[in-house]
Design a protein around this motif. Structure first.
Motif, PDB file in Angstrom:
ATOM      1  N   THR A 132      53.531  -1.047 -11.875  1.00 50.77           N
ATOM      2  CA  THR A 132      54.535  -0.762 -10.837  1.00 50.77           C
ATOM      3  C   THR A 132      55.262  -2.063 -10.498  1.00 50.77           C
ATOM      4  OG1 THR A 132      53.098  -1.289  -8.951  1.00 50.77           O
ATOM      5  CG2 THR A 132      52.975   0.951  -9.831  1.00 50.77           C
ATOM      6  N   GLU A 133      55.905  -2.077  -9.351  1.00 43.86           N
ATOM      7  CA  GLU A 133      56.561  -3.281  -8.846  1.00 43.86           C
ATOM      8  C   GLU A 133      55.542  -4.363  -8.468  1.00 43.86           C
ATOM      9  OE1 GLU A 133      56.380  -0.385  -7.390  1.00 43.86           O
ATOM     10  OE2 GLU A 133      55.386  -0.706  -5.452  1.00 43.86           O
ATOM     11  N   ARG A 134      54.273  -4.004  -8.401  1.00 43.38           N
ATOM     12  CA  ARG A 134      53.248  -4.981  -8.017  1.00 43.38           C
ATOM     13  C   ARG A 134      52.832  -5.803  -9.242  1.00 43.38           C
ATOM     14  NH1 ARG A 134      51.650   0.089  -5.499  1.00 43.38           N
ATOM     15  NH2 ARG A 134      51.776  -0.109  -3.223  1.00 43.38           N
ATOM     16  N   ARG A 170      45.559  -5.732  -4.488  1.00 48.23           N
ATOM     17  CA  ARG A 170      44.289  -5.287  -3.902  1.00 48.23           C
ATOM     18  C   ARG A 170      43.919  -3.869  -4.289  1.00 48.23           C
ATOM     19  NH1 ARG A 170      40.393  -3.557  -3.155  1.00 48.23           N
ATOM     20  NH2 ARG A 170      38.955  -3.495  -1.369  1.00 48.23           N
ATOM     21  N   LEU A 171      44.914  -3.008  -4.412  1.00 47.48           N
ATOM     22  CA  LEU A 171      44.607  -1.584  -4.640  1.00 47.48           C
ATOM     23  C   LEU A 171      43.979  -1.331  -6.008  1.00 47.48           C
ATOM     24  CD1 LEU A 171      46.865   0.004  -6.606  1.00 47.48           C
ATOM     25  CD2 LEU A 171      48.269  -0.188  -4.595  1.00 47.48           C
ATOM     26  N   GLU A 172      44.030  -2.330  -6.919  1.00 43.14           N
ATOM     27  CA  GLU A 172      43.428  -2.136  -8.246  1.00 43.14           C
ATOM     28  C   GLU A 172      42.049  -2.784  -8.374  1.00 43.14           C
ATOM     29  OE1 GLU A 172      44.304  -0.046 -10.308  1.00 43.14           O
ATOM     30  OE2 GLU A 172      46.458  -0.015 -10.724  1.00 43.14           O
ATOM     31  N   PRO A 229      47.123  -9.339  -1.561  1.00 41.22           N
ATOM     32  CA  PRO A 229      47.117  -8.126  -0.723  1.00 41.22           C
ATOM     33  C   PRO A 229      48.098  -7.052  -1.185  1.00 41.22           C
ATOM     34  CG  PRO A 229      47.222 -10.116   0.645  1.00 41.22           C
ATOM     35  CD  PRO A 229      47.409 -10.569  -0.776  1.00 41.22           C
ATOM     36  N   GLU A 230      49.370  -7.432  -1.379  1.00 47.13           N
ATOM     37  CA  GLU A 230      50.370  -6.389  -1.611  1.00 47.13           C
ATOM     38  C   GLU A 230      51.677  -7.052  -2.007  1.00 47.13           C
ATOM     39  OE1 GLU A 230      51.385  -3.701  -2.561  1.00 47.13           O
ATOM     40  OE2 GLU A 230      50.964  -2.178  -1.035  1.00 47.13           O
ATOM     41  N   TYR A 231      52.564  -6.244  -2.643  1.00 46.67           N
ATOM     42  CA  TYR A 231      53.911  -6.712  -2.935  1.00 46.67           C
ATOM     43  C   TYR A 231      54.894  -5.997  -2.020  1.00 46.67           C
ATOM     44  CZ  TYR A 231      58.471  -7.315  -4.924  1.00 46.67           C
ATOM     45  OH  TYR A 231      59.797  -7.616  -5.054  1.00 46.67           O
ATOM     46  N   PRO A 232      55.936  -6.606  -1.425  1.00 39.49           N
ATOM     47  CA  PRO A 232      56.175  -8.046  -1.490  1.00 39.49           C
ATOM     48  C   PRO A 232      55.168  -8.866  -0.681  1.00 39.49           C
ATOM     49  CG  PRO A 232      57.878  -6.957  -0.187  1.00 39.49           C
ATOM     50  CD  PRO A 232      57.015  -5.881  -0.750  1.00 39.49           C
ATOM     51  N   GLY A 233      54.640  -8.319   0.406  1.00 44.62           N
ATOM     52  CA  GLY A 233      53.611  -9.016   1.165  1.00 44.62           C
ATOM     53  C   GLY A 233      54.134 -10.235   1.902  1.00 44.62           C
ATOM     54  N   GLU A 234      53.218 -10.879   2.627  1.00 45.72           N
ATOM     55  CA  GLU A 234      53.638 -12.040   3.424  1.00 45.72           C
ATOM     56  C   GLU A 234      53.789 -13.284   2.564  1.00 45.72           C
ATOM     57  OE1 GLU A 234      51.937 -11.587   7.792  1.00 45.72           O
ATOM     58  OE2 GLU A 234      50.473 -10.906   6.290  1.00 45.72           O
ATOM     59  N   GLY A 258      62.009  -2.208  -8.433  1.00 46.31           N
ATOM     60  CA  GLY A 258      62.279  -2.888  -7.171  1.00 46.31           C
ATOM     61  C   GLY A 258      61.635  -4.253  -7.056  1.00 46.31           C
ATOM     62  N   TYR A 259      61.055  -4.761  -8.151  1.00 49.26           N
ATOM     63  CA  TYR A 259      60.431  -6.084  -8.098  1.00 49.26           C
ATOM     64  C   TYR A 259      61.483  -7.179  -8.170  1.00 49.26           C
ATOM     65  CZ  TYR A 259      57.947 -10.306  -9.424  1.00 49.26           C
ATOM     66  OH  TYR A 259      57.479 -11.592  -9.465  1.00 49.26           O
ATOM     67  N   GLU A 260      61.321  -8.236  -7.377  1.00 49.37           N
ATOM     68  CA  GLU A 260      61.983  -9.499  -7.663  1.00 49.37           C
ATOM     69  C   GLU A 260      61.050 -10.639  -7.321  1.00 49.37           C
ATOM     70  OE1 GLU A 260      65.742 -10.065  -5.597  1.00 49.37           O
ATOM     71  OE2 GLU A 260      65.212  -8.588  -4.094  1.00 49.37           O
ATOM     72  N   LYS A 298      70.518  -7.376  -9.252  1.00 43.97           N
ATOM     73  CA  LYS A 298      70.180  -6.404  -8.202  1.00 43.97           C
ATOM     74  C   LYS A 298      71.378  -5.598  -7.710  1.00 43.97           C
ATOM     75  CE  LYS A 298      65.932  -7.368  -8.290  1.00 43.97           C
ATOM     76  NZ  LYS A 298      64.925  -6.351  -8.598  1.00 43.97           N
ATOM     77  N   GLU A 340      70.698  -1.808  -8.019  1.00 45.36           N
ATOM     78  CA  GLU A 340      69.540  -1.471  -7.187  1.00 45.36           C
ATOM     79  C   GLU A 340      69.940  -1.431  -5.707  1.00 45.36           C
ATOM     80  OE1 GLU A 340      65.714  -2.890  -8.938  1.00 45.36           O
ATOM     81  OE2 GLU A 340      65.481  -3.736  -6.926  1.00 45.36           O
ATOM     82  N   PRO A 380      43.126   3.976  -5.412  1.00 54.36           N
ATOM     83  CA  PRO A 380      44.491   4.448  -5.123  1.00 54.36           C
ATOM     84  C   PRO A 380      45.315   4.729  -6.379  1.00 54.36           C
ATOM     85  CG  PRO A 380      43.953   2.509  -3.799  1.00 54.36           C
ATOM     86  CD  PRO A 380      42.822   2.697  -4.752  1.00 54.36           C
ATOM     87  N   TRP A 417      41.711  -0.434   3.925  1.00 53.69           N
ATOM     88  CA  TRP A 417      43.133  -0.653   3.610  1.00 53.69           C
ATOM     89  C   TRP A 417      43.284  -1.076   2.158  1.00 53.69           C
ATOM     90  CZ3 TRP A 417      45.897  -4.780   1.677  1.00 53.69           C
ATOM     91  CH2 TRP A 417      47.296  -4.761   1.823  1.00 53.69           C
ATOM     92  N   ARG A 418      44.281  -0.537   1.466  1.00 56.25           N
ATOM     93  CA  ARG A 418      44.532  -0.960   0.088  1.00 56.25           C
ATOM     94  C   ARG A 418      45.999  -1.259  -0.194  1.00 56.25           C
ATOM     95  NH1 ARG A 418      39.910  -1.137   0.629  1.00 56.25           N
ATOM     96  NH2 ARG A 418      38.194  -0.252  -0.632  1.00 56.25           N
ATOM     97  N   ALA A 447      62.964  -0.268  -4.516  1.00 56.37           N
ATOM     98  CA  ALA A 447      63.095  -1.088  -3.323  1.00 56.37           C
ATOM     99  C   ALA A 447      64.021  -0.373  -2.343  1.00 56.37           C
ATOM    100  CB  ALA A 447      63.682  -2.451  -3.693  1.00 56.37           C
ATOM    101  N   PHE A 492      60.688  -1.660   0.392  1.00 51.97           N
ATOM    102  CA  PHE A 492      59.308  -1.242   0.610  1.00 51.97           C
ATOM    103  C   PHE A 492      58.974  -1.272   2.103  1.00 51.97           C
ATOM    104  CE2 PHE A 492      59.775  -3.108  -3.566  1.00 51.97           C
ATOM    105  CZ  PHE A 492      59.251  -2.112  -4.372  1.00 51.97           C
ATOM    106  N   ASP A 498      56.824  -2.541   3.985  1.00 54.26           N
ATOM    107  CA  ASP A 498      55.842  -3.606   3.753  1.00 54.26           C
ATOM    108  C   ASP A 498      56.144  -4.750   4.704  1.00 54.26           C
ATOM    109  OD1 ASP A 498      54.032  -4.895   1.186  1.00 54.26           O
ATOM    110  OD2 ASP A 498      55.137  -6.333   2.403  1.00 54.26           O
ATOM    111  N   GLY A 539      56.242  -7.688   4.337  1.00 54.91           N
ATOM    112  CA  GLY A 539      57.054  -8.764   3.768  1.00 54.91           C
ATOM    113  C   GLY A 539      58.476  -8.362   3.432  1.00 54.91           C
TER     114      GLY A 539
END
Lengths: 394, 394
Positions: free
Chosen positions: A49-51, A68-70, A87-92, A125-127, B145, B148, B232, B319-320, B334, B336, B338, B340
């Motif tokens: 995915t985008e992650r 984290r989800l994997e 933790p996650e994308y985009p995340g902090e 949606g990844y960058e 982008k 997108e 997940p 949480w995941r 995009a 998200f 999220d 971030g």
């Protein structure tokens, strides 16, 4: 150990080849972002995915860097020494920063590092920054084709998986042909054949069967019905079969992430003389390709032999594509049976063989079979009938 | 004109936005390699492979550059002024050289040119030069982008397509639930529900229905059955349903290339008190997210509100992932929901809302609904029951 999976040892052998390449290239480690490469080297089949996901391969350690989800999924199914997560994308904190931190922790941030791409890539949606932006001290070398080169030569265990795939593709195709009756729609025929073949497959193989990325057997038309059969890459349009239609099919199954390819030209009722003529010419083209493929010659030679038949029979108006392509984990892989591909054919290569003729208004004519190259020549892994009388429906 | 497609005019409006961007950026043309962007701007839905495809967008002309095998398909279905082809990949002349020749012919080889990527990309055995290597005189600007950004705000017609998708996803899910009985396997349940929902869809909508890239409706579990529901992103493993299993589902349909997302947590028989507790907390999380989303706030605010609930209820071990993602032509897009992502939520954005709880050994708990942001707040496009009593199977 069942025949329907790859042993841990096979993954070790693959990684040893990468480690030998590291040594040759004077690299401390390789970073892989490509999800097929990650699955090839670790057995971890996952949904990209985008992650971002990355595999860090050092001579003494294989580490996955994942969202984290994997985590639990990777710990359960991946042959690696370590799983680290963000933790996650985009995340902090951008995951590429976390990857840089992990490489730093491994003492790799200022060394010579290989990578299969400049950074993670995804259309979903990844960058994010390139590896060189988050690792300014490292000396990076891009080796985008390292794993693809290994994947081109299949091991006996991989060939067994592709052969197993072709058995269930065959069943799905038998059902597809049986249900291809005038008045029925594409989806009805295709989904019924796919469901029944998959259920037979699951019941036959039991718990030993893990698709690892797909879900069983499937057969369909991808829109190549009637006049649309003349479009080599049509897409599904829910067409209803009518008497006189030419059909171009496709069938296969996913077994531990491996695929096979079986395609046939069929007729709803008896073909016209013109349709039968093009069918016969197409079978001659395929016979010629099959007779040409052998180890030691370049891929281009196969395409060249087939092209000579188009020349001799004035068939160029109906030519649309080269003879075939490698396949395995992906439906299309390098090398290609194409006049521009000078790769030498080697034992263990698996190809589709599918020269076609596409006649606007009349129909498309293409069989595709999957074969493995042997020391002596070729072994066909698909075995569905290829003759006209066997391919008349209804 | 049926409601189940986009009018030619919609594609013109999209291209006018790109042309306005060209003007802003001082560019003579844009080259798009991304297959989703090509479909978005031309209506040409096709199967991307190792064979390069490109759209050249000039203020007065839209031109597709494709492999020969897509010529008739593109001429029939793409809203463009011109289709040019190259014979094949890899071929005798690399397709990127042919693209450079076409740009030269258009007088674009030495001007200011935008592109969505440095070159064509495909994991299916493709390799080739970057645009700057084949067009050394051009001044290239990468705008990866641009499309997108446009895709993030859906038009009313796009929202109608996503809404239509959700209706048939709902039917597939009703059938999935009906067939989710102890002893049945994942594939049997999923394929039967998908086939019957697709046949109902095709028969109901008739010839007006074109999937444009998929094939009807589908529902399944993707391996999230019993203890595996706590992963997940599990993958299909042909598990057999047992009493006491928690199930996490997914359903949708493809309508003119658009998707929706419907996921539910279900139980095989009555849940344990512990399972019911986590189910209730998950519904509270989703309610909180739905109550928070509105135009004018950043995406991060939704995730932050939901995270506060994890804090307050000591739920972090479960949480995941973040709250959700945009979707439309792709299943994940995009922006998200999220912490971030600081993108401001706007009317016309379409999101999945799916905060989850994953309890190793006990099960996974996640509903996902699809909504469109309106001037006033949100409209839910999915409408399957969310309460526990409605989600008990068998």
């Amino acid at each position: 150990m069942s025949d329907l999976c790859l042993a841990k040892e096979e993954y070790r052998v693959r990684r040893d080849r990468i480690i030998a390449a590291l040594d040759r290239e004077g690299l401390a480690a390789m970073v892989f972002f490509n999800s097929t490469s990650i699955a090839y080297l670790t057995g971890f089949a996952f949904i990209p995915t985008e992650r971002p996901a990355a595999l860090i391969l050092e001579p003494a350690r294989a580490s996955l860097y994942l969202p984290r989800l994997e985590l639990e999924h990777a710990e359960e199914t991946a042959y690696v020494d370590l799983v680290r997560t963000y933790p996650e994308y985009p995340g902090e904190v951008h995951p590429m920063r976390g990857l840089a931190g992990l490489l730093q922790e491994f003492g790799l941030a200022s060394g010579r590092l290989g990578a299969d791409a400049a950074g993670y890539g995804s259309g979903m949606g990844y960058e994010g920054p390139r590896l060189e932006e988050v690792l300014p001290q490292a000396s990076l070398k891009l080796l985008p084709k390292l794993v693809e080169g290994l994947r081109a030569i299949k091991s006996p265990a991989e060939v067994r998986l592709i052969g197993e795939s072709s058995r269930w593709g065959n069943l799905a195709h038998v059902l597809l042909q049986e249900y291809s009756l005038p008045g029925r729609t594409e989806n009805e025929i295709s989904q019924r054949a796919s469901m029944e073949a998959t259920m037979a497959m699951v019941r036959t193989l039991g718990a030993s069967y893990e698709p690892r990325g797909g879900h069983g057997a499937a057969a369909g038309f991808r829109g190549q019905i009637g006049p649309n059969s003349a479009l080599p890459h049509a897409i599904t349009r829910n067409l209803r079969l009518r008497p006189g239609d030419v059909l171009v099919t496709g069938a296969g199954a996913t077994v531990w992430g491996y695929h096979s390819e079986l395609e046939r030209t069929m007729f709803v009722g008896r073909p016209s003389p013109e349709q039968a003529k093009f069918f016969g010419l197409m079978v001659e083209l395929q016979d010629l390709a099959l007779a040409t493929i052998r180890p030691g010659i370049p891929c281009s030679e196969v395409d060249r032999a087939v092209r000579a038949f188009y020349d001799a029979n004035d068939l160029w108006p109906y030519w649309r594509h080269h003879v075939g392509h490698a396949l395995g984990m992906l439906g299309h892989e390098a090398p290609f049976l194409d006049i521009g591909d000078q790769t030498i054919i080697e034992p263990g290569m698996v190809f589709s063989v599918e020269p076609g003729l596409y006649v606007p208004g009349l129909g498309g004519f293409r069989h595709s079979d999957t074969l493995v190259v042997t020391q002596a020549g070729i072994d066909l892994l698909t075995y569905y009938p290829r003759d006209l009388e066997s391919l008349i429906c209804g």
